[in-house]
Write a protein that holds these residues in place. Sequence first.
Motif, PDB file in Angstrom:
ATOM      1  N   ILE A   1       0.803  -1.222   0.091  1.00  0.00           N
ATOM      2  CA  ILE A   1       0.063  -0.022   0.010  1.00  0.00           C
ATOM      3  C   ILE A   1       0.982   1.094  -0.055  1.00  0.00           C
ATOM      4  O   ILE A   1       1.835   1.289   0.642  1.00  0.00           O
TER       5      ILE A   1
ATOM      6  N   THR B   1      -1.634   6.985   7.001  1.00  0.00           N
ATOM      7  CA  THR B   1      -3.250   7.316   7.418  1.00  0.00           C
ATOM      8  C   THR B   1      -3.982   6.368   7.882  1.00  0.00           C
ATOM      9  O   THR B   1      -4.602   6.578   9.147  1.00  0.00           O
TER      10      THR B   1
ATOM     11  N   THR C   1       1.797   7.008   1.883  1.00  0.00           N
ATOM     12  CA  THR C   1       1.084   7.980   2.642  1.00  0.00           C
ATOM     13  C   THR C   1      -0.236   7.491   3.071  1.00  0.00           C
ATOM     14  O   THR C   1      -0.928   7.832   4.308  1.00  0.00           O
ATOM     15  N   VAL C   2      -0.879   6.534   2.194  1.00  0.00           N
ATOM     16  CA  VAL C   2      -2.171   5.835   2.505  1.00  0.00           C
ATOM     17  C   VAL C   2      -1.939   4.894   3.892  1.00  0.00           C
ATOM     18  O   VAL C   2      -2.804   4.766   4.718  1.00  0.00           O
ATOM     19  N   SER C   3      -0.860   4.210   3.905  1.00  0.00           N
ATOM     20  CA  SER C   3      -0.352   3.334   5.018  1.00  0.00           C
ATOM     21  C   SER C   3      -0.360   4.169   6.334  1.00  0.00           C
ATOM     22  O   SER C   3      -1.041   3.688   7.137  1.00  0.00           O
TER      23      SER C   3
END
Length: 173
Positions: free
Chosen positions: A131, A138, A134-136
């Motif tokens: 993933i 978040t 930055t998504v991880s």
Amino acid sequence: MRKTRDNILRFIDFFHPPFRRWIDLQTFRYLACGGSNQLLNIFLYWFCFNIILLKQDVPLPDMKPIGGPIASFIFASAFTIPIGFVLSKYVVFQESNLRGRIQLFRYMVLTGTCFILNYWMLKLFVNVMHIFPTVSQTITIVLLAIFSYIVQRFFTFRVKNAEPELPFPDTGE
């Protein structure tokens, strides 16, 4: 400091009435302070990873390099951990009557625990599940925020009972 705290409280409390039916004031303040601090954390993480590190690992002399996602996490945390403590102590959990040094120690233990959990969750999401970093981060923040709120409310900033409990019932004799 008191004036700043009062202004922050006035600002946050202004937005509470529409949510009053579902969220008590303390939880709303936690969400506002913690959410703002975590938005800052996400921005700092993104800024470090994309702008400062240019998505590269950080080489260390005579050691294995630190991955860009982990280095960015450390960078962002250096700013948001102290801000989080101040907001928790003076805005969210201000009714706590524990000594400040006890609160700080407990907060640092919680922060250390969350730091380790954050590290392993980032490793899992980025390296195993592939993933985007930055998504991880978040996703990790959301999960750890729930854990952190529970620990802060009932341990780090709890309200200590004013009267000590007696080991045996008072029979009045």
